[in-house]
Design a protein around this motif. Structure first.
Motif, PDB file in Angstrom:
ATOM      1  N   ILE A 277       0.836  -1.203   0.000  1.00  0.00           N
ATOM      2  CA  ILE A 277       0.000   0.000   0.000  1.00  0.00           C
ATOM      3  C   ILE A 277       0.871   1.253   0.000  1.00  0.00           C
ATOM      4  O   ILE A 277       0.616   2.206  -0.750  1.00  0.00           O
ATOM      5  N   ALA A 278       1.899   1.263   0.829  1.00  0.00           N
ATOM      6  CA  ALA A 278       2.785   2.424   0.909  1.00  0.00           C
ATOM      7  C   ALA A 278       3.451   2.707  -0.434  1.00  0.00           C
ATOM      8  O   ALA A 278       3.587   3.872  -0.839  1.00  0.00           O
ATOM      9  N   GLU A 279       3.841   1.664  -1.145  1.00  0.00           N
ATOM     10  CA  GLU A 279       4.481   1.868  -2.445  1.00  0.00           C
ATOM     11  C   GLU A 279       3.479   2.356  -3.489  1.00  0.00           C
ATOM     12  O   GLU A 279       3.758   3.289  -4.242  1.00  0.00           O
ATOM     13  N   LEU A 280       2.306   1.744  -3.510  1.00  0.00           N
ATOM     14  CA  LEU A 280       1.306   2.116  -4.513  1.00  0.00           C
ATOM     15  C   LEU A 280       0.802   3.538  -4.319  1.00  0.00           C
ATOM     16  O   LEU A 280       0.543   4.256  -5.294  1.00  0.00           O
ATOM     17  N   THR A 281       0.649   3.961  -3.077  1.00  0.00           N
ATOM     18  CA  THR A 281       0.093   5.292  -2.838  1.00  0.00           C
ATOM     19  C   THR A 281       1.101   6.411  -3.101  1.00  0.00           C
ATOM     20  O   THR A 281       0.742   7.588  -2.995  1.00  0.00           O
TER      21      THR A 281
END
Length: 218
Positions: A136-140
């Motif tokens: 999630i941290a990478e995608l956002t």
């Protein structure tokens, strides 16, 4: 709530989640609502899509518009880029992408997404080994990808078993109707109900989506 049209990539679908049958058994044992709900849908289950770029691009196209408008824009984008690859999208350029019916902002989002994939600024090969919050941290970090979109990606592309998308109105509505007789539900209420579903919150969420919509959620 996400339907096949709203979230679906056009790439090949993956296999059925290997944990699905075990999850059904455990959820029915420990949750009285799931015990009634799950048998209503027989052998139906979540089916994911295996191409990450297509899945995310389709999610961006579908943001804040009706399914009909999203489908029309997506169809035009596929005519422009039949294989829906990052390189094709970048080569087409902003003017042609926007001409598919996308706003200036969404056009920028799609091109930024394509740039992230083309220049390997996302670590797709490592996602299987990364935990949910790390993905999630990478995608956002990508423009236009918020937490909800990232969570839908965890569910429909990576087939993660324990995702609880609290920003999803379908999940909240499903909990309201099935557990609270239609009364309003807070995020705290949803967390409390979902504690009984772990480690299969994705599966319970999917069945709540199905309880609201007879169409397959894919």
């Amino acid at each position: 709530m996400v339907t096949a049209k709203e979230n679906g990539g056009t790439g090949p679908v993956t296999a059925v989640p290997p944990y699905w049958e075990q999850a059904k058994i455990e959820l029915m044992k420990r949750d009285r609502i799931m015990k009634k709900l799950i048998p209503q849908f027989g052998d139906l289950c979540l089916v994911g899509h295996s191409d990450p770029f297509t899945t995310l691009a389709r999610s961006v196209v579908g943001q804040q518009v009706t399914a009909k408008v999203a489908d029309a824009a997506w169809g035009k984008l596929l005519l422009l880029s039949p294989k829906c690859t990052p390189a094709q999208i970048i080569k087409a350029g902003a003017e042609q992408v926007a001409a598919c019916g996308l706003s200036k902002r969404k056009t920028e989002y799609i091109l930024d997404l394509a740039d992230h994939f083309k220049n390997k600024r996302v670590h797709t090969a490592q996602w299987d080994q990364m935990d949910d919050e790390a993905v999630i941290a990478e995608l956002t970090q990508i423009r236009g990808i918020g937490r909800w979109t990232a969570e839908m990606f965890l569910i429909f592309n990576l087939l993660r078993p324990n995702v609880l998308p609290l920003d999803d109105p379908g999940l909240i509505q499903g909990i309201s109707q099935n557990y609270f007789s239609g009364e309003p539900v807070s995020r705290s209420d949803a967390r409390e109900v979902s504690a009984n579903w772990e480690p299969w919150r994705t599966v319970a969420t999917w069945y709540l989506w199905r309880s609201l919509d007879p169409l397959a959620v894919e």
